[in-house]
Design an enzyme around this catalytic site. Sequence first.
Site, PDB file in Angstrom:
ATOM      1  N   ILE A  46       0.869  -1.185   0.000  1.00 31.16           N
ATOM      2  CA  ILE A  46       0.000   0.000   0.000  1.00 31.16           C
ATOM      3  C   ILE A  46       0.901   1.229   0.000  1.00 31.16           C
ATOM      4  CG2 ILE A  46      -1.864   1.232   1.192  1.00 31.16           C
ATOM      5  CD1 ILE A  46      -2.488  -1.484   2.639  1.00 31.16           C
ATOM      6  N   GLU A  47       0.940   1.922  -1.124  1.00 34.71           N
ATOM      7  CA  GLU A  47       1.849   3.069  -1.246  1.00 34.71           C
ATOM      8  C   GLU A  47       1.146   4.370  -0.866  1.00 34.71           C
ATOM      9  OE1 GLU A  47       3.556   2.711  -5.189  1.00 34.71           O
ATOM     10  OE2 GLU A  47       4.726   0.959  -4.541  1.00 34.71           O
ATOM     11  N   GLU A  58       4.154  -8.015   2.788  1.00 35.83           N
ATOM     12  CA  GLU A  58       4.487  -8.958   3.862  1.00 35.83           C
ATOM     13  C   GLU A  58       4.186  -8.357   5.232  1.00 35.83           C
ATOM     14  OE1 GLU A  58       6.277  -7.974   1.296  1.00 35.83           O
ATOM     15  OE2 GLU A  58       7.894  -9.361   0.817  1.00 35.83           O
ATOM     16  N   CYS A  97      11.202  -6.225   5.825  1.00 36.12           N
ATOM     17  CA  CYS A  97      10.243  -7.318   6.057  1.00 36.12           C
ATOM     18  C   CYS A  97      10.950  -8.549   6.619  1.00 36.12           C
ATOM     19  CB  CYS A  97       9.499  -7.646   4.772  1.00 36.12           C
ATOM     20  SG  CYS A  97       8.344  -6.341   4.298  1.00 36.12           S
TER      21      CYS A  97
HETATM   22  N1  THU Z   1       7.432  -4.401  -1.995  1.00 34.82           N
HETATM   23  C1  THU Z   1       6.710  -5.291  -1.232  1.00 34.82           C
HETATM   24  O1  THU Z   1       5.537  -5.063  -0.933  1.00 34.82           O
HETATM   25  N2  THU Z   1       7.320  -6.428  -0.857  1.00 34.82           N
HETATM   26  C2  THU Z   1       8.558  -6.826  -1.270  1.00 34.82           C
HETATM   27  O2  THU Z   1       8.979  -7.915  -0.926  1.00 34.82           O
HETATM   28  C3  THU Z   1       9.354  -5.957  -2.143  1.00 34.82           C
HETATM   29  C4  THU Z   1       8.818  -4.592  -2.332  1.00 34.82           C
HETATM   30  C5  THU Z   1       6.757  -3.190  -2.458  1.00 34.82           C
HETATM   31  C6  THU Z   1       7.211  -1.897  -1.835  1.00 34.82           C
HETATM   32  C7  THU Z   1       6.814  -0.897  -2.909  1.00 34.82           C
HETATM   33  O3  THU Z   1       5.436  -0.586  -2.757  1.00 34.82           O
HETATM   34  C8  THU Z   1       6.971  -1.676  -4.199  1.00 34.82           C
HETATM   35  O4  THU Z   1       6.970  -3.045  -3.847  1.00 34.82           O
HETATM   36  C9  THU Z   1       8.250  -1.347  -4.953  1.00 34.82           C
HETATM   37  O5  THU Z   1       9.365  -1.476  -4.149  1.00 34.82           O
END
Ligand code: THU
Length: 144
Positions: A46-47, A58, A97
């Site tokens: 979720i950005e 995660e 994570c």
């Molecule tokens: N991201 C994750 O949700 N999990 C990961 O294991 C790697 C990166 C997300 C963070 C960000 O929203 C996007 O992927 C790009 O880095």
Amino acid sequence: MDEKTAEMLAEKALKARESSYCPYSGFAVGAALLAADGRVYTGCNIENAAFGPSVCAERVAVFKAVSEGVRGFKALAVAGGPAGKPASSLCTPCGVCRQVLTEFCAPSFPVVCAFTDEEGAKTEWRIMSLGELLPESFGPGNLE
Ligand code: THU
């Protein structure tokens, strides 16, 4: 972990990926966390426009479980790739994570990194242990 469980988690991570909110990176991630009691907690990344508050799939899954009083976990699956396309390459958990998982999971904890073929038709996975992903980690034991 058996093949059936790995496949079930892989499919749930791929499904959770569909809820990803990633307008800034365009990289959609899904996760599925199997708790000791058999429940599965899913998460997606979720950005945020301020970038910093963004959170990985995660951690959403872990925090959902812990916030409901669940702290025992058996396995986690993760799947990620460009939004709107099949997750056809390997996506492993980021360093933050890995550290969050280390708080609740042993080094033998299996992480199922799921991916599909180019068409998104066939699901595959590679299993790595948390200890392989974060060797010589600093965890709760260090503060005892
Ligand atoms: N991201 C994750 O949700 N999990 C990961 O294991 C790697 C990166 C997300 C963070 C960000 O929203 C996007 O992927 C790009 O880095």
